[in-house]
Design a protein around this motif. Structure first.
Motif, PDB file in Angstrom:
ATOM      1  N   LYS A 119       0.795  -1.189   0.015  1.00 23.91           N
ATOM      2  CA  LYS A 119       0.029  -0.009   0.093  1.00 23.91           C
ATOM      3  C   LYS A 119       0.849   1.244   0.027  1.00 23.91           C
ATOM      4  CE  LYS A 119      -3.526   2.183   2.902  1.00 23.91           C
ATOM      5  NZ  LYS A 119      -2.852   3.719   2.683  1.00 23.91           N
ATOM      6  N   GLU A 120       0.572   2.121  -0.750  1.00 27.75           N
ATOM      7  CA  GLU A 120       1.324   3.189  -0.993  1.00 27.75           C
ATOM      8  C   GLU A 120       0.224   4.499  -1.256  1.00 27.75           C
ATOM      9  OE1 GLU A 120       4.512   3.914  -0.844  1.00 27.75           O
ATOM     10  OE2 GLU A 120       5.177   1.773  -0.852  1.00 27.75           O
ATOM     11  N   GLY A 121      -0.200   4.995  -0.065  1.00 23.76           N
ATOM     12  CA  GLY A 121      -1.148   5.982  -0.099  1.00 23.76           C
ATOM     13  C   GLY A 121      -2.498   5.243  -0.791  1.00 23.76           C
ATOM     14  N   GLU A 122      -2.939   5.772  -1.678  1.00 20.37           N
ATOM     15  CA  GLU A 122      -4.327   5.301  -2.273  1.00 20.37           C
ATOM     16  C   GLU A 122      -4.035   4.529  -3.457  1.00 20.37           C
ATOM     17  OE1 GLU A 122      -7.505   5.744  -0.994  1.00 20.37           O
ATOM     18  OE2 GLU A 122      -6.515   6.482   0.564  1.00 20.37           O
ATOM     19  N   ARG A 123      -2.911   3.723  -3.464  1.00 21.04           N
ATOM     20  CA  ARG A 123      -2.195   3.349  -4.901  1.00 21.04           C
ATOM     21  C   ARG A 123      -1.738   1.932  -4.398  1.00 21.04           C
ATOM     22  NH1 ARG A 123      -1.399   6.376  -8.925  1.00 21.04           N
ATOM     23  NH2 ARG A 123       0.015   5.320  -9.901  1.00 21.04           N
ATOM     24  N   PRO A 153      -3.601   2.847  -9.082  1.00 23.38           N
ATOM     25  CA  PRO A 153      -4.746   3.625  -8.104  1.00 23.38           C
ATOM     26  C   PRO A 153      -5.731   2.329  -7.992  1.00 23.38           C
ATOM     27  CG  PRO A 153      -4.993   4.327 -10.390  1.00 23.38           C
ATOM     28  CD  PRO A 153      -3.804   3.489 -10.514  1.00 23.38           C
ATOM     29  N   VAL A 154      -6.149   2.269  -6.585  1.00 27.98           N
ATOM     30  CA  VAL A 154      -7.087   1.250  -6.154  1.00 27.98           C
ATOM     31  C   VAL A 154      -8.545   1.672  -6.670  1.00 27.98           C
ATOM     32  CG1 VAL A 154      -7.670   2.001  -3.952  1.00 27.98           C
ATOM     33  CG2 VAL A 154      -7.609  -0.235  -4.366  1.00 27.98           C
ATOM     34  N   ARG A 155      -8.803   2.753  -6.819  1.00 26.90           N
ATOM     35  CA  ARG A 155     -10.096   3.426  -7.125  1.00 26.90           C
ATOM     36  C   ARG A 155     -10.653   2.775  -8.356  1.00 26.90           C
ATOM     37  NH1 ARG A 155      -7.175   7.739  -8.281  1.00 26.90           N
ATOM     38  NH2 ARG A 155      -7.185   8.598 -10.069  1.00 26.90           N
ATOM     39  N   PHE A 173      -6.169  -2.500   3.311  1.00 27.32           N
ATOM     40  CA  PHE A 173      -6.758  -1.598   2.284  1.00 27.32           C
ATOM     41  C   PHE A 173      -7.613  -2.005   1.410  1.00 27.32           C
ATOM     42  CE2 PHE A 173      -5.620   0.993  -1.342  1.00 27.32           C
ATOM     43  CZ  PHE A 173      -6.197   2.291  -0.915  1.00 27.32           C
ATOM     44  N   HIS A 203     -11.258  -2.643   3.191  1.00 31.76           N
ATOM     45  CA  HIS A 203     -11.820  -1.410   3.200  1.00 31.76           C
ATOM     46  C   HIS A 203     -12.432  -0.873   2.161  1.00 31.76           C
ATOM     47  CE1 HIS A 203     -11.546  -2.007   7.745  1.00 31.76           C
ATOM     48  NE2 HIS A 203     -10.097  -2.011   7.382  1.00 31.76           N
ATOM     49  N   SER A 204     -11.526  -1.053   1.032  1.00 30.29           N
ATOM     50  CA  SER A 204     -11.915  -0.318  -0.217  1.00 30.29           C
ATOM     51  C   SER A 204     -13.126  -1.119  -1.142  1.00 30.29           C
ATOM     52  CB  SER A 204     -10.690  -0.070  -1.237  1.00 30.29           C
ATOM     53  OG  SER A 204      -9.878   0.525  -0.467  1.00 30.29           O
TER      54      SER A 204
END
Length: 65
Positions: free
Chosen positions: A15-19, A33-35, A55, A58-59
């Motif tokens: 996990k690197e921030g939101e990526r 990016p995970v989004r 992560f 939770h995403s």
């Protein structure tokens, strides 16, 4: 939504921030990016860290081993 297939043997997902960062032999080989993901599929000798697994959970991203 997209599906991420990881087949790079010996890679680790971190996990690197939101990526999602794919690392092999200390070198980053990809960042995603995970989004934009619906599912992550790990094929073979691919690892993921505990923070990465949390992560994804939770995403709302499915992880298939």
């Amino acid at each position: 939504m997209a599906v991420l297939y990881v087949a790079e043997q010996g890679a680790t997902l971190k996990k690197e921030g939101e990526r999602i960062s794919a690392v092999r032999d200390g070198e980053t080989i990809a960042e995603i990016p995970v989004r934009a993901l619906e599912r992550v599929v790990l094929l073979g000798n691919v690892h993921l860290t505990t923070p990465m697994l949390s992560f994804l959970l939770h995403s709302g991203v499915d992880c298939v081993l």
